[in-house]
Design a protein around this motif. Structure first.
Motif, short mmCIF file in Angstrom:
data_model
loop_
_atom_site.label_atom_id
_atom_site.label_comp_id
_atom_site.label_asym_id
_atom_site.label_seq_id
_atom_site.Cartn_x
_atom_site.Cartn_y
_atom_site.Cartn_z
N ILE A 59 0.82 -1.21 0.00
CA ILE A 59 0.00 0.00 0.00
C ILE A 59 0.86 1.26 0.00
O ILE A 59 0.61 2.21 -0.76
CB ILE A 59 -0.96 -0.02 1.20
N PRO A 69 -4.35 4.82 -1.24
CA PRO A 69 -4.87 3.65 -0.54
C PRO A 69 -6.32 3.33 -0.87
O PRO A 69 -6.70 2.15 -0.88
CB PRO A 69 -4.71 4.03 0.95
N GLU A 73 -6.14 -0.57 -1.61
CA GLU A 73 -6.57 -1.49 -0.55
C GLU A 73 -7.65 -2.49 -0.99
O GLU A 73 -7.57 -3.66 -0.60
CB GLU A 73 -7.05 -0.69 0.66
#
Length: 242
Positions: A59, A69, A73
């Motif tokens: 990340i 992110p 993610e």
């Protein structure tokens, strides 16, 4: 039977990167994932990542290359699967640019010979990759059987991994755990030990000094010990009460 649980970090604690191909396998696996999943040509060398879990490294590296992110993610599970795909396709690369640190093999062998000692891993590596490294470097047989630990595939936060390792040890080895020692070379390892309820054993075998490790351990009510490394077997055994 009161048992002593000792969990070890991997990179910088049990093994170190060396030479032109330092940690080549892991670097290539990350680059493969970033290209395949996110379309990014990059390397984890672009950021400081000592003490981070593999998910954090991914990340943070992607953020460095402009992928926030919020975008990276959601695809992390897919990315970790792709990393394992790379590992399985290139097992011959696992030990490339890696070596066991001084005293580690002998210490693990001695700990393994003691019936009341449980030996596991707590590492930011994905579980399968962590054990592949141990096998490739010849120290896999010295860990408790069945093998256990807390891994980057279990949680993104290292402190949670210390708790995971203890919970698995308690489930696999009935009889009670008298004490838990977690060994690592980064401030993140020291802090994780505190969070996870373990005595922190810091080793100055990575890039951090004894002072930095000591500072990270302030407030750990379970105790902190800083060692130069794992080569002094008698001192380590004394530290963990053996």
């Amino acid at each position: 039977m009161d048992q002593v649980l000792i969990s070890f970090d991997v990179d910088g604690t049990l093994i170190r990167s060396i030479g032109e191909d330092a940690n080549a396998f892991h670097k290539r696996a990350f680059s493969y994932v970033m290209k395949q999943i996110y379309g990014v040509d990059g390397t984890i060398d672009a950021i400081k990542h000592h003490g981070s879990t593999d998910k954090q490294v991914l990340i943070n590296t992607l953020a460095h290359y402009g992928v926030p992110p919020s975008q990276s993610e959601p695809r992390v599970p897919e990315a970790t699967d792709k990393m394992l795909e790379y590992a399985r396709l290139h097992p011959e690369e696992v030990s490339l640019g890696l070596e066991i640190l001084p005293g580690v093999a002998a210490l693990l062998q001695e700990l393994h010979s003691r019936k009341t000692v449980l030996i596991g891993l707590v590492t930011g590596n994905l579980e399968e990759i962590a054990w592949m490294k141990m096998m490739a470097l010849g120290i896999y047989p010295f860990f408790s059987t069945p093998q256990f630990g807390g891994f980057g595939s279990d949680h993104i936060e290292r402190g949670e991994l210390v708790k995971v390792a203890r919970r698995r040890a308690e489930e696999l080895f009935p009889g009670g755990i008298k004490s838990h020692f977690h060994v690592g070379d980064t401030p993140a390892d020291i802090q994780a030990a505190s969070y996870g309820g373990a005595h922190a054993v810091g080793v100055c075998t990575g890039v951090f000094s004894a002072l930095e490790l000591t500072e990270a351990g302030k407030g750990n009510k379970h105790g902190v010990t800083i060692l130069t490394g794992l080569a002094d077997q008698s001192l380590f055994l004394q530290t963990v009460g053996l």
